[in-house]
Design a protein around this motif. Structure first.
Motif, PDB file in Angstrom:
ATOM      1  N   ASP A 274     -44.462 -56.249  -8.265  1.00  0.00           N
ATOM      2  CA  ASP A 274     -44.313 -55.307  -9.344  1.00  0.00           C
ATOM      3  C   ASP A 274     -43.037 -55.672 -10.108  1.00  0.00           C
ATOM      4  O   ASP A 274     -42.184 -56.419  -9.599  1.00  0.00           O
ATOM      5  CB  ASP A 274     -44.231 -53.889  -8.777  1.00  0.00           C
ATOM      6  N   THR A 275     -42.870 -55.147 -11.300  1.00  0.00           N
ATOM      7  CA  THR A 275     -41.709 -55.500 -12.116  1.00  0.00           C
ATOM      8  C   THR A 275     -40.400 -55.182 -11.419  1.00  0.00           C
ATOM      9  O   THR A 275     -39.464 -55.997 -11.393  1.00  0.00           O
ATOM     10  CB  THR A 275     -41.773 -54.759 -13.461  1.00  0.00           C
ATOM     11  N   ASN A 276     -40.317 -54.003 -10.823  1.00  0.00           N
ATOM     12  CA  ASN A 276     -39.045 -53.621 -10.187  1.00  0.00           C
ATOM     13  C   ASN A 276     -38.712 -54.500  -8.985  1.00  0.00           C
ATOM     14  O   ASN A 276     -37.550 -54.682  -8.650  1.00  0.00           O
ATOM     15  CB  ASN A 276     -39.041 -52.133  -9.806  1.00  0.00           C
ATOM     16  N   ALA A 277     -39.717 -55.057  -8.327  1.00  0.00           N
ATOM     17  CA  ALA A 277     -39.462 -55.961  -7.199  1.00  0.00           C
ATOM     18  C   ALA A 277     -38.779 -57.242  -7.679  1.00  0.00           C
ATOM     19  O   ALA A 277     -37.982 -57.843  -6.953  1.00  0.00           O
ATOM     20  CB  ALA A 277     -40.759 -56.288  -6.472  1.00  0.00           C
ATOM     21  N   LEU A 278     -39.099 -57.653  -8.916  1.00  0.00           N
ATOM     22  CA  LEU A 278     -38.421 -58.818  -9.486  1.00  0.00           C
ATOM     23  C   LEU A 278     -36.972 -58.484  -9.800  1.00  0.00           C
ATOM     24  O   LEU A 278     -36.072 -59.293  -9.571  1.00  0.00           O
ATOM     25  CB  LEU A 278     -39.127 -59.274 -10.756  1.00  0.00           C
ATOM     26  N   ASP A 301     -48.589 -67.913  -0.497  1.00  0.00           N
ATOM     27  CA  ASP A 301     -48.531 -68.387  -1.867  1.00  0.00           C
ATOM     28  C   ASP A 301     -48.126 -67.214  -2.765  1.00  0.00           C
ATOM     29  O   ASP A 301     -48.151 -66.059  -2.343  1.00  0.00           O
ATOM     30  CB  ASP A 301     -49.896 -68.939  -2.303  1.00  0.00           C
ATOM     31  N   PHE A 302     -47.779 -67.525  -4.011  1.00  0.00           N
ATOM     32  CA  PHE A 302     -47.332 -66.485  -4.931  1.00  0.00           C
ATOM     33  C   PHE A 302     -48.299 -66.308  -6.095  1.00  0.00           C
ATOM     34  O   PHE A 302     -48.969 -67.254  -6.528  1.00  0.00           O
ATOM     35  CB  PHE A 302     -45.946 -66.819  -5.492  1.00  0.00           C
ATOM     36  N   VAL A 303     -48.344 -65.091  -6.595  1.00  0.00           N
ATOM     37  CA  VAL A 303     -49.130 -64.771  -7.786  1.00  0.00           C
ATOM     38  C   VAL A 303     -48.321 -63.740  -8.571  1.00  0.00           C
ATOM     39  O   VAL A 303     -47.552 -62.971  -7.997  1.00  0.00           O
ATOM     40  CB  VAL A 303     -50.528 -64.216  -7.406  1.00  0.00           C
ATOM     41  N   TYR A 304     -48.478 -63.752  -9.893  1.00  0.00           N
ATOM     42  CA  TYR A 304     -47.791 -62.744 -10.695  1.00  0.00           C
ATOM     43  C   TYR A 304     -48.730 -62.211 -11.771  1.00  0.00           C
ATOM     44  O   TYR A 304     -49.568 -62.928 -12.321  1.00  0.00           O
ATOM     45  CB  TYR A 304     -46.501 -63.287 -11.320  1.00  0.00           C
ATOM     46  N   SER A 305     -48.577 -60.946 -12.045  1.00  0.00           N
ATOM     47  CA  SER A 305     -49.415 -60.259 -13.023  1.00  0.00           C
ATOM     48  C   SER A 305     -48.946 -60.569 -14.436  1.00  0.00           C
ATOM     49  O   SER A 305     -47.751 -60.596 -14.731  1.00  0.00           O
ATOM     50  CB  SER A 305     -49.352 -58.747 -12.774  1.00  0.00           C
ATOM     51  N   ASP A 306     -49.911 -60.760 -15.341  1.00  0.00           N
ATOM     52  CA  ASP A 306     -49.609 -60.969 -16.745  1.00  0.00           C
ATOM     53  C   ASP A 306     -48.846 -59.770 -17.309  1.00  0.00           C
ATOM     54  O   ASP A 306     -47.920 -59.922 -18.110  1.00  0.00           O
ATOM     55  CB  ASP A 306     -50.911 -61.170 -17.521  1.00  0.00           C
ATOM     56  N   GLU A 307     -49.198 -58.582 -16.865  1.00  0.00           N
ATOM     57  CA  GLU A 307     -48.532 -57.368 -17.347  1.00  0.00           C
ATOM     58  C   GLU A 307     -47.080 -57.317 -16.876  1.00  0.00           C
ATOM     59  O   GLU A 307     -46.197 -56.880 -17.625  1.00  0.00           O
ATOM     60  CB  GLU A 307     -49.284 -56.128 -16.859  1.00  0.00           C
ATOM     61  N   VAL A 308     -46.809 -57.778 -15.663  1.00  0.00           N
ATOM     62  CA  VAL A 308     -45.441 -57.830 -15.166  1.00  0.00           C
ATOM     63  C   VAL A 308     -44.599 -58.770 -16.026  1.00  0.00           C
ATOM     64  O   VAL A 308     -43.471 -58.440 -16.426  1.00  0.00           O
ATOM     65  CB  VAL A 308     -45.408 -58.278 -13.692  1.00  0.00           C
ATOM     66  N   ALA A 309     -45.156 -59.945 -16.325  1.00  0.00           N
ATOM     67  CA  ALA A 309     -44.440 -60.906 -17.163  1.00  0.00           C
ATOM     68  C   ALA A 309     -44.143 -60.315 -18.541  1.00  0.00           C
ATOM     69  O   ALA A 309     -43.050 -60.520 -19.101  1.00  0.00           O
ATOM     70  CB  ALA A 309     -45.252 -62.191 -17.301  1.00  0.00           C
ATOM     71  N   GLU A 310     -45.085 -59.568 -19.095  1.00  0.00           N
ATOM     72  CA  GLU A 310     -44.874 -58.953 -20.407  1.00  0.00           C
ATOM     73  C   GLU A 310     -43.824 -57.847 -20.340  1.00  0.00           C
ATOM     74  O   GLU A 310     -43.001 -57.708 -21.254  1.00  0.00           O
ATOM     75  CB  GLU A 310     -46.193 -58.402 -20.949  1.00  0.00           C
ATOM     76  N   ILE A 363     -58.883 -52.797 -20.334  1.00  0.00           N
ATOM     77  CA  ILE A 363     -57.951 -52.246 -21.312  1.00  0.00           C
ATOM     78  C   ILE A 363     -57.104 -51.185 -20.623  1.00  0.00           C
ATOM     79  O   ILE A 363     -57.583 -50.088 -20.312  1.00  0.00           O
ATOM     80  CB  ILE A 363     -58.705 -51.644 -22.517  1.00  0.00           C
ATOM     81  N   ALA A 364     -55.876 -51.515 -20.374  1.00  0.00           N
ATOM     82  CA  ALA A 364     -54.948 -50.596 -19.695  1.00  0.00           C
ATOM     83  C   ALA A 364     -53.546 -51.145 -19.898  1.00  0.00           C
ATOM     84  O   ALA A 364     -53.351 -52.211 -20.506  1.00  0.00           O
ATOM     85  CB  ALA A 364     -55.283 -50.498 -18.213  1.00  0.00           C
ATOM     86  N   GLU A 365     -52.569 -50.425 -19.417  1.00  0.00           N
ATOM     87  CA  GLU A 365     -51.196 -50.889 -19.532  1.00  0.00           C
ATOM     88  C   GLU A 365     -50.374 -50.316 -18.388  1.00  0.00           C
ATOM     89  O   GLU A 365     -50.828 -49.440 -17.649  1.00  0.00           O
ATOM     90  CB  GLU A 365     -50.588 -50.481 -20.876  1.00  0.00           C
ATOM     91  N   GLY A 366     -49.158 -50.846 -18.251  1.00  0.00           N
ATOM     92  CA  GLY A 366     -48.237 -50.351 -17.233  1.00  0.00           C
ATOM     93  C   GLY A 366     -48.737 -50.568 -15.818  1.00  0.00           C
ATOM     94  O   GLY A 366     -49.371 -51.580 -15.506  1.00  0.00           O
ATOM     95  N   ASP A 367     -48.478 -49.593 -14.966  1.00  0.00           N
ATOM     96  CA  ASP A 367     -48.815 -49.709 -13.548  1.00  0.00           C
ATOM     97  C   ASP A 367     -50.321 -49.891 -13.335  1.00  0.00           C
ATOM     98  O   ASP A 367     -50.741 -50.621 -12.425  1.00  0.00           O
ATOM     99  CB  ASP A 367     -48.344 -48.463 -12.796  1.00  0.00           C
TER     100      ASP A 367
END
Length: 481
Positions: A274-278, A301-310, A363-367
């Motif tokens: 999640d964003t706060n974990a970064l 292995d690692f993965v990251y969400s497109d929404e987290v990056a944004e 279609i969604a945003e945030g968490d």
């Protein structure tokens, strides 16, 4: 003439560190160094020679290195080794000789100690490294000084040595740019100089009191007077101490246990964030914890969400206004942008390791969008995806998709203002770094540390650099480059 005699073992650092200790802490510089060696350690000998050459340049001293064929011996013939050491020490009886028995095999140390005693050399030293396995292969100032002790002739034999050491010397104070890891050299220097208790401040505002011992104690005030555009508010202190590691995650071991349990399923295991974990530098903590590795390789292995990056990217360009009153902070990142920059660098670290990016078409945003991104990835990969968060809302959003391969994990920290945090020297080092970059500047004892300055660029952030003002021992940093 000052002479240093030692042997070459399998670790170049074990050969070099006692010498560096004498040169830096006691200002004892030999005119000649004799190195006993054999065919099994020629590569180590070359590395030791390179380190001594670096020391000569960093300290602007002239040292003759003697490691020719006359210093060579057969490891299978301890008698030959004994005779060569004794013969050399006899020839040096009129000189000021220090024999180091730290490196090499046990028989070498024993025979060198005996030869030193018989020939009544001025001093015999042994550098003891307490946690050998953890710090093996590191240079002197990369290791917490509390983990090292230089024993002298009096400690080893009960007979006092005859060398008069002039004591540590200071160079002209300088402003130096150093990486996070090299802040250990600053902490070590303070400890050597007897500054084992000091304050951490932002301007006149007290952030913490530090006591250096085997463990570090960092006492946080009950109230911290921070609340401005430049430094942020007191909550940023909490976030910095969590990111740096002095404020612990109480259930960190549970995350490791979960991964070990999931490995039995034979499905691929990914960790997402999640964003706060970064912001709390969780990826770095995973990479630095040896329990996440087997035979040197990561077990996940690692993965990251497109929404987290944004989410991280949206905050990066927030800047303070232009203005003389802002000084070094004029047009520099705001406190929130600095926190986002920590998250951005964490993203870069896992990308460099091949982290995959996931993006759902919902279609969604945030968490909600973050949860959907990781859910889709888990289903497509038929994998277990542990998503680390520190937020209750984000955890609830992801928990709704449990059973799809998405496994939310909420890290919980231990922190309260007015408490005393206990940790390692490395955690203090990293917390000084995060405090400096998030608050912008820091006073650590007698030193000023800048986390923000005019001209700080992305490479400085990526390399995790800060500036230290009035540092009197820049020669140490020259050695560590």
């Amino acid at each position: 003439m000052k002479v240093y005699v030692t042997s070459v073992g399998t670790s170049p650092e074990a050969v070099f560190n006692p010498l560096w200790f004498l040169v830096e802490v006691y200002s004892w510089v030999p005119d000649k160094i004799y190195l006993f060696w054999n065919d099994e350690v020629t590569d180590v000998l070359n590395k030791v020679t390179e380190l001594i050459e670096r020391l000569k340049k960093a300290y602007n001293v002239d040292i003759e290195i003697i490691a020719d064929e006359s210093m060579k011996f057969s490891e299978e013939n301890p008698i030959e080794f004994r005779d060569k050491v004794s013969s050399l020490l006899q020839s040096l009886r009129r000189e000021e000789v220090i024999v180091d028995i730290t490196p090499g095999r046990k028989f070498m140390s024993a025979l060198m100690l005996g030869a030193g005693m018989i020939n009544n050399v001025e001093e015999i030293v042994y550098l003891h490294l307490q946690d050998f396995r953890r710090y093996m292969g590191r240079l002197l100032f990369e290791i917490p000084m509390v983990e090292q002790q230089l024993f002298f002739k009096e400690h080893l034999t009960g007979k006092r040595g005859n060398v008069k050491f002039p004591g540590r010397k200071k160079d002209e104070p300088q402003e130096v740019k150093i990486r996070r890891e090299d802040l250990m050299a600053v902490i070590n220097s303070m400890y050597i100089d007897g500054e084992d208790v000091f304050t951490v401040k932002v301007g006149n505002a007290l952030v913490g009191r530090v006591r250096l011992d085997k463990k570090v104690e960092f006492t946080v005030p009950s109230f911290i007077d921070l609340n401005d555009d430049v430094h942020g508010n007191y909550n940023l202190v909490k976030e910095a101490l969590i990111a740096g590691g002095l404020a612990k995650f109480r259930n960190w071991d549970e995350l490791i246990s979960l991964i070990r349990t999931l490995r039995a399923s034979k499905r691929p295991i990914y960790i997402g964030f999640d964003t706060n974990a970064l912001y709390f530098m969780v990826p770095s903590k995973i990479l630095e914890d040896p329990r996440f590795r087997e035979r040197g390789n990561l077990i996940v292995d690692f993965v990251y969400s497109d929404e987290v990056a944004e989410e991280v990217g949206k905050k990066l360009n927030q800047k303070l206004p232009y203005g003389r009153e802002y000084g070094e902070f004029s047009n520099q990142p705001t406190p929130k942008a600095r926190l986002a920059m920590l998250g951005s660098i964490e993203l870069e670290k896992i990308k460099m390791l091949g982290a995959e990016r996931t993006k759902s078409k919902e279609i969604a945003e945030g968490d909600t969008k973050i949860a959907l991104d990781y859910k889709v990835f888990a289903e497509e990969k038929d994998a277990n995806v542990i998503v680390v968060t520190t937020d209750d809302t984000a955890y609830s959003e992801m928990e709704a998709y449990s059973g799809t391969g998405l496994i939310p994990f909420k890290l919980e920290w231990e922190f309260s203002f007015g408490s005393t945090l206990e940790g390692t020297w490395e955690e203090l080092r990293d917390s000084i770094y995060t405090l400096a970059v998030l608050l912008g500047e820091l006073k650590v004892g007698k030193y000023s540390i800048l986390g923000i300055w005019r001209g700080k660029n992305h490479r400085d952030w990526r390399d995790e650099t800060v500036k230290v003002r009035n540092f009197e021992y820049s020669r140490i940093l020259t050695m560590l480059k």
